[in-house]
Design a protein around this motif. Structure first.
Motif, short mmCIF file in Angstrom:
data_model
loop_
_atom_site.label_atom_id
_atom_site.label_comp_id
_atom_site.label_asym_id
_atom_site.label_seq_id
_atom_site.Cartn_x
_atom_site.Cartn_y
_atom_site.Cartn_z
N TYR A 242 -6.70 -7.35 1.17
CA TYR A 242 -5.55 -6.62 0.76
C TYR A 242 -4.27 -7.76 0.76
O TYR A 242 -3.47 -7.64 -0.19
CB TYR A 242 -5.35 -5.50 1.76
CG TYR A 242 -3.86 -4.74 1.81
CD1 TYR A 242 -3.55 -4.01 0.76
CD2 TYR A 242 -2.75 -5.18 2.81
CE1 TYR A 242 -2.29 -3.51 0.70
CE2 TYR A 242 -1.49 -4.75 2.51
CZ TYR A 242 -1.19 -3.89 1.85
OH TYR A 242 -0.16 -3.25 1.69
N SER A 246 -1.34 -8.52 -2.16
CA SER A 246 -0.23 -8.15 -1.97
C SER A 246 0.69 -9.42 -2.17
O SER A 246 1.66 -9.51 -2.77
CB SER A 246 -0.02 -7.68 -0.42
OG SER A 246 1.41 -7.36 -0.19
N CYS A 267 -8.46 1.48 6.25
CA CYS A 267 -8.84 2.14 5.04
C CYS A 267 -10.22 2.66 5.10
O CYS A 267 -11.19 1.68 4.96
CB CYS A 267 -8.80 1.29 3.79
SG CYS A 267 -9.12 1.89 2.12
N ARG A 286 -8.60 5.06 -1.80
CA ARG A 286 -7.35 5.14 -1.00
C ARG A 286 -6.50 4.36 -1.51
O ARG A 286 -6.82 3.28 -2.01
CB ARG A 286 -7.84 4.95 0.30
CG ARG A 286 -8.72 5.76 1.12
CD ARG A 286 -8.37 7.21 1.42
NE ARG A 286 -9.12 8.02 2.34
CZ ARG A 286 -10.32 8.50 1.88
NH1 ARG A 286 -10.61 8.31 0.34
NH2 ARG A 286 -11.14 9.15 2.50
N THR A 287 -5.46 4.68 -1.52
CA THR A 287 -4.24 4.16 -2.40
C THR A 287 -3.18 3.92 -0.92
O THR A 287 -2.52 4.79 -0.30
CB THR A 287 -3.65 4.63 -3.44
OG1 THR A 287 -4.50 4.68 -4.26
CG2 THR A 287 -2.18 4.00 -3.79
N GLU A 288 -2.80 2.45 -1.05
CA GLU A 288 -1.72 2.16 0.16
C GLU A 288 -0.42 2.31 -0.86
O GLU A 288 -0.19 1.38 -1.53
CB GLU A 288 -1.91 0.71 0.65
CG GLU A 288 -1.27 0.39 1.74
CD GLU A 288 0.62 0.05 1.60
OE1 GLU A 288 1.26 0.98 1.90
OE2 GLU A 288 0.74 -0.90 1.03
N THR A 289 0.50 3.35 -0.57
CA THR A 289 1.38 3.67 -1.39
C THR A 289 2.76 2.92 -1.38
O THR A 289 3.31 2.77 -2.40
CB THR A 289 2.21 5.44 -1.13
OG1 THR A 289 2.42 5.27 0.31
CG2 THR A 289 0.89 6.25 -1.49
N GLU A 290 2.87 2.28 -0.30
CA GLU A 290 4.14 1.46 -0.10
C GLU A 290 3.82 0.32 -1.36
O GLU A 290 5.01 -0.14 -1.79
CB GLU A 290 4.30 0.86 1.27
CG GLU A 290 5.51 -0.01 1.58
CD GLU A 290 5.82 -0.35 2.90
OE1 GLU A 290 6.59 -1.22 3.03
OE2 GLU A 290 4.97 0.25 3.69
N ARG A 291 2.98 -0.66 -1.34
CA ARG A 291 2.51 -1.67 -2.21
C ARG A 291 1.96 -1.16 -3.45
O ARG A 291 1.82 -2.06 -4.25
CB ARG A 291 1.90 -2.59 -1.29
CG ARG A 291 2.47 -3.28 -0.36
CD ARG A 291 3.53 -3.88 -0.61
NE ARG A 291 3.50 -5.20 -1.68
CZ ARG A 291 4.00 -5.92 -2.08
NH1 ARG A 291 5.35 -5.82 -2.12
NH2 ARG A 291 3.61 -7.07 -2.71
N ASN A 292 1.60 0.01 -3.51
CA ASN A 292 0.80 0.48 -4.74
C ASN A 292 -0.59 -0.21 -5.14
O ASN A 292 -0.67 -0.70 -6.04
CB ASN A 292 1.97 0.54 -5.85
CG ASN A 292 1.33 1.38 -7.17
OD1 ASN A 292 0.67 2.37 -6.74
ND2 ASN A 292 1.48 0.99 -8.35
#
Length: 343
Positions: A242, A246, A267, A286-292
């Motif tokens: 991840y 990023s 996750c 699952r999506t980490e919404t802050e970094r999309n």
């Protein structure tokens, strides 16, 4: 549990017009193996021969070009022994006529690219395992750097086959050539290597970014890509994390890669057993919404976990896959991120 938000993936890289005249193979070779390299291969063998015997080797540019050409041709027309190209029963005229066998052997014995007296002790912080070939390696990298990058790139490891004595030699059981020198490389979608880094243990890369050696290598190899042009980079699970995806996003580089679940802290995707019950083509994400950034586990014959900064679940397409149990082709759902990585 939501899909990734839509990302503008338009790569605005600009390519030069093709050359007016088609280059010959020798001219193309010259762009990668420049005159500077050939000159080094003239100077250093002469110096090495003087250091060892007190007499010069008396080689020149023309002879070294023949020597390099013979080595290239030996890689095309292969024989069990180098001397067989000159032996009467197996004589290969293009090689045998261009240079006497004994002269070829002598050039090979004294072939050097750098001055041995410059080699530092292992305890020295500036010690370089690749010092003897450093000028050659750097010039080849410089030649690769003139290649204009395509939109899609892959970072992976390859093996230069080698079974001699060297501290650089590695054993990688998953490779066709298991023994050799490990090289990390970035290649474009045409299969052309654009940059590489020879693995030499500690000190392979000097940019300690906190991602570990696998992440540091990827960031080192994408240095040649113009920033914020939305190039796409693909990696396997030895490299992907991840944090790496990023970091690449900070450079304007989009990425897709298979990833080990242990590198996706926090996750929690469905277990393999649960997806297996749902059947082939089942998936969880699952999506980490802050970094999309999205992580997805897809189950076919076995599960695979992928992470991406620009491709998500939709659209989901049906692909024909052979079912051993049913002995027929069946439709299997395949999310867009899986299609992109396979492509």
């Amino acid at each position: 549990m939501k899909d990734i938000e839509e990302v503008d993936t338009s790569c605005n890289a600009v390519f030069s017009d093709p050359p007016g005249e088609e280059l010959t193979p020798l001219q193309y070779f010259g762009t990668m193996c420049s005159d500077d390299i050939i000159q080094k291969l003239v100077e250093q063998p002469n110096l090495c021969c003087i250091q060892k015997t007190g007499a010069p080797l008396d080689t020149n540019v023309r002879e070294i070009e023949k020597y390099v050409g013979i080595n290239v041709l030996e890689g095309v027309v292969k024989m069990p022994s180098c001397r067989m190209y000159w032996t009467e029963a197996t004589r290969f005229s293009p090689i045998a006529v261009s240079m006497p066998r004994n002269r070829f052997d002598k050039l090979r014995n004294y072939l050097h690219v750098n001055d041995n007296t410059k080699m530092k002790q292992r305890e020295d912080p500036d010690y370089d395992k690749l010092l003897k070939v450093r000028p050659f390696v750097d010039k080849i990298k410089q030649g690769f750097s003139i290649i204009e990058p395509e939109e899609y790139h892959s970072v992976d490891e390859l093996i230069i086959p080698f079974k001699g004595h060297s501290s650089l030699k590695q054993y990688v059981k998953s490779k066709p050539h298991k023994w050799g020198i490990k090289v990390f490389a970035r290649a474009d979608s045409s299969g052309i290597v654009c940059d590489f880094e020879i693995y030499r243990g500690k000190g392979t890369v000097h940019n300690d970014t906190g991602l570990g050696i696998s992440g540091d290598i990827v960031l080192r190899l994408v240095e040649g890509l113009p920033k914020y042009k939305k190039f796409k980079v693909f990696t396997d699970n030895w490299f992907t994390s991840y944090n790496l995806i990023s970091s690449l996003k900070n450079y304007g580089i989009l990425a897709v890669g298979t990833v080990r679940p242990t590198r996706l802290q926090g996750c929690n995707l469905k277990a393999d057993s649960e997806l297996k019950k749902q059947g082939r083509g089942s998936y969880d994400y699952r999506t980490e919404t802050e970094r999309n950034i999205i992580a997805l586990k897809w189950y076919d014959n076995k599960s695979v976990v992928l992470a991406s900064s620009y491709k998500g679940v939709s659209p989901v397409e049906l692909v024909k896959c052979w079912s051993v149990g049913e002995r027929k082709y069946i439709d299997v759902p395949r999310p867009d991120i899986v299609r992109e990585y396979n492509h």
